[in-house]
Structure formats: C-alpha cells, structure tokens
Scaffold this motif. Sequence first.
Motif, mmCIF file in Angstrom:
data_model
loop_
_atom_site.group_PDB
_atom_site.id
_atom_site.type_symbol
_atom_site.label_atom_id
_atom_site.label_comp_id
_atom_site.label_asym_id
_atom_site.label_seq_id
_atom_site.Cartn_x
_atom_site.Cartn_y
_atom_site.Cartn_z
ATOM 1 N N LEU A 1 -15.023 -2.330 0.612
ATOM 2 C CA LEU A 1 -15.665 -1.919 -0.637
ATOM 3 C C LEU A 1 -14.670 -1.330 -1.631
ATOM 4 C CD1 LEU A 1 -18.977 -0.406 0.768
ATOM 5 C CD2 LEU A 1 -18.696 -2.545 -0.488
ATOM 6 N N PHE A 2 -13.426 -1.196 -1.212
ATOM 7 C CA PHE A 2 -12.373 -0.720 -2.108
ATOM 8 C C PHE A 2 -11.336 -1.802 -2.382
ATOM 9 C CE2 PHE A 2 -14.094 3.319 -0.645
ATOM 10 C CZ PHE A 2 -13.996 4.121 -1.769
ATOM 11 N N GLY A 3 -11.610 -3.035 -1.974
ATOM 12 C CA GLY A 3 -10.691 -4.129 -2.198
ATOM 13 C C GLY A 3 -9.720 -4.320 -1.051
ATOM 14 N N THR A 4 -9.088 -5.495 -1.024
ATOM 15 C CA THR A 4 -8.095 -5.797 0.006
ATOM 16 C C THR A 4 -6.745 -6.182 -0.593
ATOM 17 O OG1 THR A 4 -8.943 -8.074 0.146
ATOM 18 C CG2 THR A 4 -9.811 -6.469 1.738
ATOM 19 N N SER A 5 -6.760 -6.963 -1.648
ATOM 20 C CA SER A 5 -5.500 -7.338 -2.295
ATOM 21 C C SER A 5 -5.098 -6.262 -3.296
ATOM 22 C CB SER A 5 -5.646 -8.678 -3.020
ATOM 23 O OG SER A 5 -6.486 -8.544 -4.156
ATOM 24 N N PRO A 6 -3.814 -6.203 -3.673
ATOM 25 C CA PRO A 6 -3.386 -5.187 -4.647
ATOM 26 C C PRO A 6 -4.193 -5.226 -5.943
ATOM 27 C CG PRO A 6 -1.466 -6.120 -3.574
ATOM 28 C CD PRO A 6 -2.648 -6.925 -3.104
ATOM 29 N N ILE A 7 -4.499 -6.430 -6.457
ATOM 30 C CA ILE A 7 -5.214 -6.490 -7.728
ATOM 31 C C ILE A 7 -6.667 -6.070 -7.561
ATOM 32 C CG2 ILE A 7 -5.837 -8.941 -7.506
ATOM 33 C CD1 ILE A 7 -4.889 -6.970 -10.724
ATOM 34 N N GLU A 8 -7.295 -6.409 -6.432
ATOM 35 C CA GLU A 8 -8.668 -5.966 -6.188
ATOM 36 C C GLU A 8 -8.737 -4.451 -6.095
ATOM 37 O OE1 GLU A 8 -10.485 -9.722 -3.595
ATOM 38 O OE2 GLU A 8 -9.696 -7.943 -2.578
ATOM 39 N N ILE A 9 -7.808 -3.873 -5.356
ATOM 40 C CA ILE A 9 -7.777 -2.412 -5.211
ATOM 41 C C ILE A 9 -7.615 -1.750 -6.571
ATOM 42 C CG2 ILE A 9 -6.450 -0.478 -4.266
ATOM 43 C CD1 ILE A 9 -5.822 -2.357 -1.858
ATOM 44 N N ALA A 10 -6.717 -2.307 -7.395
ATOM 45 C CA ALA A 10 -6.471 -1.723 -8.718
ATOM 46 C C ALA A 10 -7.693 -1.839 -9.613
ATOM 47 C CB ALA A 10 -5.270 -2.411 -9.361
ATOM 48 N N ARG A 11 -8.355 -3.005 -9.602
ATOM 49 C CA ARG A 11 -9.536 -3.185 -10.455
ATOM 50 C C ARG A 11 -10.661 -2.234 -10.066
ATOM 51 N NH1 ARG A 11 -9.355 -9.623 -9.810
ATOM 52 N NH2 ARG A 11 -7.987 -10.178 -11.574
ATOM 53 N N ILE A 12 -10.906 -2.128 -8.776
ATOM 54 C CA ILE A 12 -11.982 -1.246 -8.310
ATOM 55 C C ILE A 12 -11.665 0.203 -8.639
ATOM 56 C CG2 ILE A 12 -13.171 -0.371 -6.258
ATOM 57 C CD1 ILE A 12 -12.782 -3.243 -5.077
ATOM 58 N N GLU A 13 -10.415 0.598 -8.424
ATOM 59 C CA GLU A 13 -10.023 1.977 -8.740
ATOM 60 C C GLU A 13 -10.134 2.250 -10.234
ATOM 61 O OE1 GLU A 13 -8.639 5.850 -7.758
ATOM 62 O OE2 GLU A 13 -9.385 4.204 -6.522
ATOM 63 N N SER A 14 -9.680 1.298 -11.043
ATOM 64 C CA SER A 14 -9.722 1.468 -12.495
ATOM 65 C C SER A 14 -11.153 1.617 -12.996
ATOM 66 C CB SER A 14 -9.047 0.273 -13.178
ATOM 67 O OG SER A 14 -9.162 0.359 -14.585
ATOM 68 N N TRP A 15 -12.055 0.741 -12.541
ATOM 69 C CA TRP A 15 -13.440 0.815 -12.998
ATOM 70 C C TRP A 15 -14.165 2.026 -12.442
ATOM 71 C CZ3 TRP A 15 -15.938 -0.960 -16.945
ATOM 72 C CH2 TRP A 15 -15.417 -2.065 -17.631
ATOM 73 N N THR A 16 -13.851 2.394 -11.209
ATOM 74 C CA THR A 16 -14.474 3.598 -10.646
ATOM 75 C C THR A 16 -14.103 4.827 -11.467
ATOM 76 O OG1 THR A 16 -14.516 2.684 -8.397
ATOM 77 C CG2 THR A 16 -14.618 5.088 -8.611
ATOM 78 N N ARG A 17 -12.830 4.956 -11.793
ATOM 79 C CA ARG A 17 -12.398 6.114 -12.581
ATOM 80 C C ARG A 17 -13.011 6.098 -13.982
ATOM 81 N NH1 ARG A 17 -8.193 9.275 -10.735
ATOM 82 N NH2 ARG A 17 -7.365 8.648 -8.705
#
Length: 210
Positions: A82-98
Amino acid sequence: MKLYDAEWAPSPRRVRVYLAEKGIEVERVMVDLRSDEQRGDAYLAINARGAVPALELDDGEVICESAAICRYFEALQPDPPLFGTSPIEIARIESWTRRIENDGYTAVVYAFRNSRDAFKDRAASGKWPPIPQIPELATRGAIMWNAFVEGLDARLGETEWIAGGGYSFADITALVTIDFARATRLAVPEGDGNIARWHAAATARPSAAA
C-alpha cells in the motif's frame, strides 16, 4: 501488541482501514475521547502526547502517529503493498499522502478546532497548555479546503486511484480526510464528479467500514 483506538476520530480510522486492507488483526483498546480518557493519567503513561492512535509493542515500546504505525506494519507484511514497491510508486504515494495531509487534512482541522465551542482553549489536539481558538483559522481552513478539492478532482480526472496504479495509502488518507470534512460541514462541490466517482469506489471497499 495493542492498538489504542477511538471509534470516530479520523487518525485511528486511517490505521483501521489500512489494517483491514492488509488483513491484519491487532488487539484493540478503545479510548473514550468524549470523556477525555486520552488526557487521563493512565493513557498519558502510554502516550504522553495524549493523542490516538498508539501502538504498544510486546516489548513495551510505543509507536505513535497513524502513518508511522502503518509503515511499521508495511515493513512486517509487505503484501499487498500500500506504500508502493518501485521507487517511482513509493515517491508518488508519499507525495500525494503528504499533499493530502498538509493541504486537505490540515484545512479540516483548522475549521473543526477553531469553530466549535467544545474546543474552546483546545484548538490543537493532544495534551497542550490552553490554546485559544482563532476564528480566522476556520476561515483559512475553508479556503484551503476548496483549493484542495479542486486540485484533487483534477488529479482524479487523470487516474482511477490518487497515486496512479492501484489503491494505496494515499487513497486511505484522502478517504478519511473527506469523510472527516463532511462531518465538519466542509463539502465537496457537486461539480467535482471525479471525486464523487473515486469516493464511491473507495467507500465500496470492505475496508472502508473498519
């Protein structure tokens, strides 16, 4: 371990929805916010900030903050991610969450805490010295909210789920935020059809009832 929870508060709900998506069961200890149990000595011995949720581990260490608790469980049980697996997925989820936390959730808290008599001298959650309400912050919250939902609706016109790809922690955060806003009488404009489509889909997931 034990999860200190509260039925109607948004931050504990974010953890519950996350755990339901992961299929993780944790012993829950309910904290009665209406009677200010979170400000009593027994709970303050667990979380000195006087806020929920809090996760007490078997060794006695306590993890506070809903996102940190979910990150802990994500590390223990990565699937489904739910927090992503690839670097770009992790970054997108973190960016939108913040962005949702800083622009959306903050706006709701401003409006909620600074406009209700029940929070006189308690304009910030947790254990603080008396903090007076500032009516102008309620006005600021409403302005921020309108700008936030406009941007979110535009994003959801481009993708099914907020961070792209599948349902993620960003969607959980937005669902909890929008439902909290409705309770605070901050509405999503009827013209924001993309949010309406997304909200119906997110609410239809069994985890939303957690």
